[in-house]
Design a protein around this motif. Structure first.
Motif, PDB file in Angstrom:
ATOM      1  N   PHE A 149       0.838  -1.165  -0.144  1.00 21.66           N
ATOM      2  CA  PHE A 149       0.001  -0.009  -0.042  1.00 21.66           C
ATOM      3  C   PHE A 149       0.958   1.167  -0.068  1.00 21.66           C
ATOM      4  N   ASP A 150       0.332   2.304  -0.438  1.00 25.56           N
ATOM      5  CA  ASP A 150       0.866   3.591  -0.305  1.00 25.56           C
ATOM      6  C   ASP A 150       1.022   4.306   0.924  1.00 25.56           C
ATOM      7  N   ALA A 151       0.097   3.890   1.889  1.00 27.89           N
ATOM      8  CA  ALA A 151       0.121   4.494   3.101  1.00 27.89           C
ATOM      9  C   ALA A 151      -0.265   3.232   4.092  1.00 27.89           C
ATOM     10  N   ALA A 152       0.001   3.582   5.361  1.00 25.88           N
ATOM     11  CA  ALA A 152      -0.112   2.776   6.726  1.00 25.88           C
ATOM     12  C   ALA A 152      -0.730   3.708   7.344  1.00 25.88           C
ATOM     13  N   ILE A 153      -1.781   2.805   8.305  1.00 29.70           N
ATOM     14  CA  ILE A 153      -2.431   3.399   9.377  1.00 29.70           C
ATOM     15  C   ILE A 153      -2.081   2.802  10.586  1.00 29.70           C
ATOM     16  N   LEU A 154      -1.711   3.795  11.582  1.00 31.60           N
ATOM     17  CA  LEU A 154      -1.074   3.419  12.851  1.00 31.60           C
ATOM     18  C   LEU A 154      -2.287   2.611  13.592  1.00 31.60           C
ATOM     19  N   PHE A 155      -1.668   1.236  13.962  1.00 32.04           N
ATOM     20  CA  PHE A 155      -2.704   0.384  14.780  1.00 32.04           C
ATOM     21  C   PHE A 155      -2.705   1.002  16.164  1.00 32.04           C
ATOM     22  N   SER A 156      -4.100   1.431  16.465  1.00 30.51           N
ATOM     23  CA  SER A 156      -4.401   1.972  17.721  1.00 30.51           C
ATOM     24  C   SER A 156      -5.924   1.876  18.034  1.00 30.51           C
ATOM     25  N   ASP A 157      -6.249   2.457  19.106  1.00 28.86           N
ATOM     26  CA  ASP A 157      -7.553   2.493  19.343  1.00 28.86           C
ATOM     27  C   ASP A 157      -8.235   4.010  19.654  1.00 28.86           C
ATOM     28  N   ILE A 158      -9.421   4.166  19.311  1.00 26.08           N
ATOM     29  CA  ILE A 158      -9.942   5.379  19.789  1.00 26.08           C
ATOM     30  C   ILE A 158      -9.883   5.720  21.406  1.00 26.08           C
ATOM     31  N   LEU A 159     -10.018   4.685  22.236  1.00 27.75           N
ATOM     32  CA  LEU A 159     -10.142   4.902  23.306  1.00 27.75           C
ATOM     33  C   LEU A 159      -9.026   5.183  24.242  1.00 27.75           C
ATOM     34  N   VAL A 160      -7.755   5.212  23.646  1.00 26.90           N
ATOM     35  CA  VAL A 160      -6.644   5.357  24.174  1.00 26.90           C
ATOM     36  C   VAL A 160      -6.605   7.048  24.666  1.00 26.90           C
ATOM     37  N   THR A 161      -7.401   7.819  24.310  1.00 27.86           N
ATOM     38  CA  THR A 161      -7.616   9.016  24.825  1.00 27.86           C
ATOM     39  C   THR A 161      -8.070   9.008  26.330  1.00 27.86           C
ATOM     40  N   ALA A 162      -9.037   8.134  26.242  1.00 27.10           N
ATOM     41  CA  ALA A 162      -9.942   8.055  27.675  1.00 27.10           C
ATOM     42  C   ALA A 162      -8.828   7.360  28.591  1.00 27.10           C
ATOM     43  N   GLU A 163      -8.109   6.379  28.078  1.00 29.47           N
ATOM     44  CA  GLU A 163      -7.184   5.767  28.923  1.00 29.47           C
ATOM     45  C   GLU A 163      -5.966   6.741  29.456  1.00 29.47           C
ATOM     46  N   GLY A 164      -5.518   7.686  28.466  1.00 29.64           N
ATOM     47  CA  GLY A 164      -4.777   8.748  28.848  1.00 29.64           C
ATOM     48  C   GLY A 164      -5.165   9.462  29.859  1.00 29.64           C
ATOM     49  N   LEU A 165      -6.292   9.686  29.966  1.00 27.81           N
ATOM     50  CA  LEU A 165      -6.823  10.529  31.019  1.00 27.81           C
ATOM     51  C   LEU A 165      -7.083   9.831  32.333  1.00 27.81           C
ATOM     52  N   GLY A 166      -7.012   8.703  32.417  1.00 23.87           N
ATOM     53  CA  GLY A 166      -7.333   7.801  33.698  1.00 23.87           C
ATOM     54  C   GLY A 166      -8.579   6.803  33.485  1.00 23.87           C
ATOM     55  N   GLN A 167      -9.221   7.090  32.406  1.00 24.23           N
ATOM     56  CA  GLN A 167     -10.422   6.319  32.561  1.00 24.23           C
ATOM     57  C   GLN A 167     -10.142   4.931  32.071  1.00 24.23           C
ATOM     58  N   LYS A 168      -9.523   3.984  32.280  1.00 26.18           N
ATOM     59  CA  LYS A 168      -9.249   2.583  31.807  1.00 26.18           C
ATOM     60  C   LYS A 168     -10.189   2.009  31.267  1.00 26.18           C
ATOM     61  N   TYR A 169     -10.086   1.092  30.178  1.00 24.33           N
ATOM     62  CA  TYR A 169     -11.314   0.163  29.534  1.00 24.33           C
ATOM     63  C   TYR A 169     -10.753  -1.317  29.331  1.00 24.33           C
ATOM     64  N   ARG A 170     -11.485  -2.110  29.188  1.00 30.01           N
ATOM     65  CA  ARG A 170     -11.172  -3.215  28.724  1.00 30.01           C
ATOM     66  C   ARG A 170     -12.292  -3.839  27.680  1.00 30.01           C
ATOM     67  N   PHE A 171     -11.889  -4.899  27.120  1.00 27.21           N
ATOM     68  CA  PHE A 171     -12.948  -5.699  26.265  1.00 27.21           C
ATOM     69  C   PHE A 171     -13.282  -6.871  26.890  1.00 27.21           C
ATOM     70  N   ASP A 172     -14.439  -6.960  27.029  1.00 27.42           N
ATOM     71  CA  ASP A 172     -15.305  -8.088  27.508  1.00 27.42           C
ATOM     72  C   ASP A 172     -15.794  -8.962  26.330  1.00 27.42           C
ATOM     73  N   GLU A 173     -15.255 -10.231  26.009  1.00 24.37           N
ATOM     74  CA  GLU A 173     -15.915 -10.817  24.814  1.00 24.37           C
ATOM     75  C   GLU A 173     -17.459 -11.142  24.755  1.00 24.37           C
ATOM     76  N   ASN A 174     -18.124 -11.099  25.930  1.00 24.06           N
ATOM     77  CA  ASN A 174     -19.415 -11.226  25.926  1.00 24.06           C
ATOM     78  C   ASN A 174     -20.259  -9.566  26.007  1.00 24.06           C
ATOM     79  N   ASN A 175     -19.591  -8.758  26.584  1.00 24.27           N
ATOM     80  CA  ASN A 175     -20.616  -7.306  26.822  1.00 24.27           C
ATOM     81  C   ASN A 175     -19.591  -6.237  25.978  1.00 24.27           C
ATOM     82  N   GLY A 176     -18.597  -6.572  25.320  1.00 22.67           N
ATOM     83  CA  GLY A 176     -18.001  -5.384  24.639  1.00 22.67           C
ATOM     84  C   GLY A 176     -17.010  -4.570  25.621  1.00 22.67           C
ATOM     85  N   ILE A 177     -16.885  -3.351  25.080  1.00 23.60           N
ATOM     86  CA  ILE A 177     -16.203  -2.456  25.896  1.00 23.60           C
ATOM     87  C   ILE A 177     -16.692  -2.152  27.146  1.00 23.60           C
TER      88      ILE A 177
END
Length: 162
Positions: A83-111
């Motif tokens: 490809f001509d470009a790559a997109i950094l692998f990340s997640d939109i919720l890193v902003t919340a995490e960086g502010l102290g609002q941790k998150y996790r993924f639950d296989e049954n219930n999502g974020i």
């Protein structure tokens, strides 16, 4: 005496001599290109066997939060398809995490967020001062990816907030 801006981009190459990086940058600047640039929107490449192999041994958050793994996932589609470009692998919720609002993924219930933002008191719990330390893995991953891509392939980042 003339001065030059050392941070300025070098002159753009002619449309007939474009690397993927310059093809992407020219297209973004509405400059001539030899063909439209191509990249994969969801760089997680969930369909790629290389990505699925990593997910066998690592959680999604491990891939996001470990610079070497995030770089690897970012580069997989580029290596496979050129490809001509790559997109950094990340997640939109890193902003919340960086502010102290941790998150996790639950296989049954999502974020699952550690706490919801429903009041001024919830917002007061956030700590912008800790962002650089908490998100140190992002610039580290960026440096690894940029070094691997060199001047041949553009790197697209994204930013956002829920």
């Amino acid at each position: 005496m003339q001065t030059t801006d050392a941070s300025a981009e070098p002159p753009r190459p002619a449309a007939t001599a474009l690397t993927g990086r310059w093809r992407f940058l020219n297209a973004c600047a509405c400059q001539p290109v030899d063909r439209p640039p191509v990249w994969l929107m969801r760089q997680a490449g969930r369909a790629l066997p290389e990505y699925r192999a990593l997910r066998q041994n690592h959680s999604f958050l491990e891939l996001v939060q470990t610079p070497e793994r995030a770089a690897e996932v970012t580069l997989q589609p580029v290596r496979r398809f050129g490809f001509d470009a790559a997109i950094l692998f990340s997640d939109i919720l890193v902003t919340a995490e960086g502010l102290g609002q941790k998150y996790r993924f639950d296989e049954n219930n999502g974020i699952q967020m550690d706490f919801a933002l429903r009041s001024a008191a919830d917002i007061a719990r956030l700590d912008a001062g800790a962002l650089p330390e908490r998100l140190q893995y992002v610039p580290r991953a960026l440096r690894l990816v940029k070094a691997a891509l060199g001047d041949q392939t553009a790197l697209i980042g994204f930013a956002g907030s829920p």
